[in-house]
Design a protein around this motif. Structure first.
Motif, PDB file in Angstrom:
ATOM      1  N   PRO A  42      19.971  37.554  42.609  1.00 24.13           N
ATOM      2  CA  PRO A  42      21.245  38.131  42.192  1.00 24.13           C
ATOM      3  C   PRO A  42      22.322  37.065  42.084  1.00 24.13           C
ATOM      4  CG  PRO A  42      20.838  38.591  44.505  1.00 24.13           C
ATOM      5  CD  PRO A  42      19.583  37.979  43.967  1.00 24.13           C
ATOM      6  N   PRO A  43      23.286  37.231  41.186  1.00 20.99           N
ATOM      7  CA  PRO A  43      24.390  36.276  41.088  1.00 20.99           C
ATOM      8  C   PRO A  43      25.112  36.137  42.427  1.00 20.99           C
ATOM      9  CG  PRO A  43      24.389  37.763  39.213  1.00 20.99           C
ATOM     10  CD  PRO A  43      23.382  38.304  40.188  1.00 20.99           C
ATOM     11  N   PRO A  44      25.598  34.944  42.758  1.00 12.85           N
ATOM     12  CA  PRO A  44      26.172  34.703  44.087  1.00 12.85           C
ATOM     13  C   PRO A  44      27.438  35.483  44.404  1.00 12.85           C
ATOM     14  CG  PRO A  44      26.449  32.787  42.642  1.00 12.85           C
ATOM     15  CD  PRO A  44      25.513  33.707  41.954  1.00 12.85           C
ATOM     16  N   TYR A  45      28.154  35.974  43.381  1.00 17.23           N
ATOM     17  CA  TYR A  45      29.391  36.705  43.658  1.00 17.23           C
ATOM     18  C   TYR A  45      29.155  38.151  44.066  1.00 17.23           C
ATOM     19  CZ  TYR A  45      29.204  39.130  39.101  1.00 17.23           C
ATOM     20  OH  TYR A  45      28.860  39.931  38.038  1.00 17.23           O
ATOM     21  N   PHE A  46      27.925  38.639  43.936  1.00 20.47           N
ATOM     22  CA  PHE A  46      27.632  40.041  44.207  1.00 20.47           C
ATOM     23  C   PHE A  46      28.050  40.452  45.621  1.00 20.47           C
ATOM     24  CE2 PHE A  46      24.309  41.958  41.089  1.00 20.47           C
ATOM     25  CZ  PHE A  46      25.095  41.588  40.022  1.00 20.47           C
ATOM     26  N   TRP A  71      29.607  35.704  33.641  1.00 16.22           N
ATOM     27  CA  TRP A  71      29.342  34.267  33.680  1.00 16.22           C
ATOM     28  C   TRP A  71      30.277  33.558  34.654  1.00 16.22           C
ATOM     29  CZ3 TRP A  71      25.126  32.005  33.010  1.00 16.22           C
ATOM     30  CH2 TRP A  71      24.234  32.344  31.988  1.00 16.22           C
ATOM     31  N   VAL A  72      31.522  33.997  34.725  1.00 15.40           N
ATOM     32  CA  VAL A  72      32.429  33.427  35.732  1.00 15.40           C
ATOM     33  C   VAL A  72      31.846  33.677  37.117  1.00 15.40           C
ATOM     34  CG1 VAL A  72      34.705  33.591  36.810  1.00 15.40           C
ATOM     35  CG2 VAL A  72      34.507  33.627  34.326  1.00 15.40           C
ATOM     36  N   GLY A  73      31.390  34.906  37.354  1.00 17.21           N
ATOM     37  CA  GLY A  73      30.810  35.240  38.644  1.00 17.21           C
ATOM     38  C   GLY A  73      29.591  34.404  38.966  1.00 17.21           C
ATOM     39  N   ALA A  74      28.756  34.166  37.968  1.00 17.61           N
ATOM     40  CA  ALA A  74      27.516  33.423  38.189  1.00 17.61           C
ATOM     41  C   ALA A  74      27.757  31.941  38.392  1.00 17.61           C
ATOM     42  CB  ALA A  74      26.573  33.637  37.007  1.00 17.61           C
ATOM     43  N   THR A 110      42.586  38.041  30.042  1.00 17.86           N
ATOM     44  CA  THR A 110      41.786  37.134  30.865  1.00 17.86           C
ATOM     45  C   THR A 110      41.945  37.441  32.347  1.00 17.86           C
ATOM     46  OG1 THR A 110      42.060  35.394  29.195  1.00 17.86           O
ATOM     47  CG2 THR A 110      41.278  34.724  31.356  1.00 17.86           C
ATOM     48  N   VAL A 111      43.190  37.600  32.794  1.00 16.75           N
ATOM     49  CA  VAL A 111      43.440  37.918  34.211  1.00 16.75           C
ATOM     50  C   VAL A 111      42.788  39.252  34.569  1.00 16.75           C
ATOM     51  CG1 VAL A 111      45.198  38.395  35.966  1.00 16.75           C
ATOM     52  CG2 VAL A 111      45.578  36.589  34.284  1.00 16.75           C
ATOM     53  N   THR A 112      42.885  40.220  33.670  1.00 17.05           N
ATOM     54  CA  THR A 112      42.295  41.540  33.906  1.00 17.05           C
ATOM     55  C   THR A 112      40.783  41.447  34.062  1.00 17.05           C
ATOM     56  OG1 THR A 112      44.056  42.668  32.672  1.00 17.05           O
ATOM     57  CG2 THR A 112      41.971  43.855  32.948  1.00 17.05           C
ATOM     58  N   ARG A 113      40.142  40.736  33.166  1.00 19.11           N
ATOM     59  CA  ARG A 113      38.685  40.661  33.199  1.00 19.11           C
ATOM     60  C   ARG A 113      38.185  39.851  34.402  1.00 19.11           C
ATOM     61  NH1 ARG A 113      36.808  39.728  27.006  1.00 19.11           N
ATOM     62  NH2 ARG A 113      34.768  39.551  28.018  1.00 19.11           N
ATOM     63  N   LEU A 114      38.959  38.870  34.820  1.00 17.79           N
ATOM     64  CA  LEU A 114      38.603  38.143  36.037  1.00 17.79           C
ATOM     65  C   LEU A 114      38.705  39.050  37.261  1.00 17.79           C
ATOM     66  CD1 LEU A 114      40.383  34.717  35.426  1.00 17.79           C
ATOM     67  CD2 LEU A 114      37.924  35.064  35.672  1.00 17.79           C
ATOM     68  N   SER A 115      39.737  39.881  37.299  1.00 15.01           N
ATOM     69  CA  SER A 115      39.932  40.767  38.452  1.00 15.01           C
ATOM     70  C   SER A 115      38.813  41.794  38.570  1.00 15.01           C
ATOM     71  CB  SER A 115      41.287  41.479  38.354  1.00 15.01           C
ATOM     72  OG  SER A 115      41.243  42.541  37.403  1.00 15.01           O
ATOM     73  N   ARG A 116      38.203  42.154  37.464  1.00 17.63           N
ATOM     74  CA  ARG A 116      37.125  43.142  37.493  1.00 17.63           C
ATOM     75  C   ARG A 116      35.930  42.656  38.317  1.00 17.63           C
ATOM     76  NH1 ARG A 116      37.059  44.565  31.031  1.00 17.63           N
ATOM     77  NH2 ARG A 116      38.945  45.871  30.977  1.00 17.63           N
ATOM     78  N   VAL A 117      35.784  41.348  38.429  1.00 15.11           N
ATOM     79  CA  VAL A 117      34.694  40.810  39.245  1.00 15.11           C
ATOM     80  C   VAL A 117      35.236  40.083  40.479  1.00 15.11           C
ATOM     81  CG1 VAL A 117      32.924  40.712  37.457  1.00 15.11           C
ATOM     82  CG2 VAL A 117      34.546  38.822  37.674  1.00 15.11           C
ATOM     83  N   GLY A 118      36.472  40.411  40.847  1.00 11.85           N
ATOM     84  CA  GLY A 118      37.000  39.966  42.131  1.00 11.85           C
ATOM     85  C   GLY A 118      37.719  38.635  42.153  1.00 11.85           C
ATOM     86  N   PHE A 119      37.882  37.981  41.008  1.00 11.07           N
ATOM     87  CA  PHE A 119      38.581  36.702  40.981  1.00 11.07           C
ATOM     88  C   PHE A 119      40.087  36.959  40.848  1.00 11.07           C
ATOM     89  CE2 PHE A 119      34.273  35.609  40.128  1.00 11.07           C
ATOM     90  CZ  PHE A 119      34.109  34.348  40.682  1.00 11.07           C
TER      91      PHE A 119
END
Length: 470
Positions: free
Chosen positions: A229-233, A303-306, A327-336
């Motif tokens: 699994p990707p490390p950000y999971f 891909w940012v998460g991975a 960009t900020v919105t889509r980053l926040s969706r995966v916790g960044f």
């Protein structure tokens, strides 16, 4: 009664908006809540419940912000433990929304708290199943993500998943519509169909996991071929369990425009990653040294998460004008959530300020063909192994981008190599990472294998063993 699937392609994620007689329910909402609130105001309905199918690993849900803004309670299935107020439902518990009912079906296996929600219409007919990550179209949820938290093996979790599917879901009527949490492209499964809605009856016929002869064969099939699994999971799971910063705060902080001098100073003193989200074609022609390119117009957030992995990593953005909020919105969706700001005026402002810029050594597929003709060269294919196995350049090495942190240190800096992906999107990511870490003795092929395929470069069209560095 109305059911609407709100599907987000870049995450391959489905949220669900259900209304009946002036009341609404939302299942697995995205991080940004304003679109849901505006929709409910337009429809003149009041949110009664927010249902969560499980603690998501691949995205941060909007459940907490949505509950604070609407006062609607959050509902989880049995065995969920949260650090915020939530209703922990019992198996078979009924929730009423207007004239319809939602029945809780505890379906552990993907995770222990995984729950499906069965919708019963105003006539008492079982109409739809919101199956979360328990049942996908063509696949089932991977049973390896919750191993550490449960002290169970993936085989034991797969056994639970078998019981959930074969005892709770398969006995339901064939006419029931299945609404899964994810579709093709999600890392939460391995064999999903491209469709996002189907009947349960068709899934009983076409889903390999629902057609196993016994529990043992089911366990073997669903655990076979699982990629790490990707490390950000794990970090996303914790945010969904414990809570997170308000999206409004994250967005406000991220939309901080910085001049080139301010941007450079912030990067130097914060240790922030400079993330350039422009297209690979534009990025290759000039970028800020040490910046990493992950194009917004693609599978950006996963891909940012991975590749970045640590959701606490401070980030500075370089975007096209007008893409900052997206960009900020889509980053926040995966916790960044730690975006410190963006380069005001974009890369052009940096360039006009006279500051240092860098380039990718990129050539066309036609030039690549000429340069390698009758020569012994090293070629790295960074596509997925399945893509490589389908067809690849002869004598190329398979080194998937997802594992770049594992193979990058094996590169011989004295030996030049050529690198390509499928279309240029991923190879530019790899090129930017390589150069940020001091590797420059390579050439990237523009257009990737798609462009190479139209040349005379010798190619193989059969499955062969993945090569490794020597």
């Amino acid at each position: 009664m109305k059911i609407e699937q709100m599907y987000t392609g870049c995450l391959a994620q489905g949220a669900y908006y259900i209304t009946s007689a002036g009341e609404a329910a939302i299942i697995d909402p995205l991080r940004e809540t304003q679109p849901y609130i505006e929709r409910m105001e337009k429809d003149g309905v009041k949110l009664k419940y927010i249902f969560e199918t499980h603690f998501h690993a691949d995205f941060v849900s909007g459940h907490i912000d949505l509950s604070k803004k609407t006062e609607a309670p959050i509902v989880y299935g049995p065995m969920a433990k949260t650090e915020f107020d939530a209703i922990i439902a019992e198996d078979n518990q009924i929730f009423e929304i207007g004239n319809i009912k939602i029945k809780v079906l505890h379906t552990p296996g993907h995770t222990l708290e995984s729950t499906s929600y069965l919708l019963i219409d105003e006539h008492g007919v079982e109409k739809a199943l919101f199956s979360g990550d328990t049942l996908f179209l063509g696949d089932v949820g991977r049973p390896d993500l919750a191993q550490k938290a449960t002290n169970m093996t993936q085989e034991e979790l797969a056994g639970l998943l078998y019981d959930s599917l074969y005892e709770k879901i398969l006995p339901l009527n064939d006419e029931i519509i299945v609404y899964p949490a994810h579709g093709a492209g999600s890392a939460c499964g391995k064999n999903m169909q491209k469709e996002t809605v189907d009947t349960l009856g068709n899934q009983k016929k076409t889903n390999y996991a629902l057609n196993q002869k016994d529990k043992e064969s089911f366990i073997k099939e669903v655990t076979d071929g699982l990629l790490p699994p990707p490390p950000y999971f794990g970090m996303n799971v914790m945010m969904n369990k414990k809570g997170y910063h308000s999206f409004d705060e994250v967005l406000s902080r991220g939309l901080n425009g910085l001049s080139p001098d301010q941007f450079e100073e912030s990067a130097e003193f914060s240790g922030a990653l400079i993330l350039d989200v422009r297209s690979n074609v534009i990025f290759a022609k000039g970028f800020i040294p040490q910046s990493v390119n992950i194009g917004l117009n693609g599978d950006f957030a996963p891909w940012v998460g991975a590749l970045v992995a640590d959701v606490n990593q401070p980030i500075l953005l370089v975007t096209e004008k007008g893409d900052e909020e997206e960009t900020v919105t889509r980053l926040s969706r995966v916790g960044f959530d730690h975006v410190l700001g963006f380069l005001k005026g974009g890369f052009e402002a940096w360039k006009e300020s006279g500051k240092e810029i860098d380039f990718v050594n990129r050539i066309s597929a036609e030039q690549f063909e000429q340069e390698i003709k009758n020569k012994t060269v090293k070629i790295i294919d960074i596509r997925k192994e399945s893509e490589y196995n389908a067809e690849h350049v002869n004598e190329s090495y398979s080194k998937p981008l997802a594992y770049i942190n594992e193979w990058i240190h094996k590169i011989d800096t004295e030996e030049h190599f050529y690198m390509h992906c499928g279309s240029g999107y991923r190879s530019t990511m790899a090129a930017s990472i390589l150069q940020a870490r001091g590797y420059r003795n390579f050439t990237e092929v523009e257009g990737g294998f798609k462009a190479i395929a139209s040349t005379g470069v010798p190619k193989s069209d059969f499955v062969c063993q993945t090569k490794v560095f020597k």
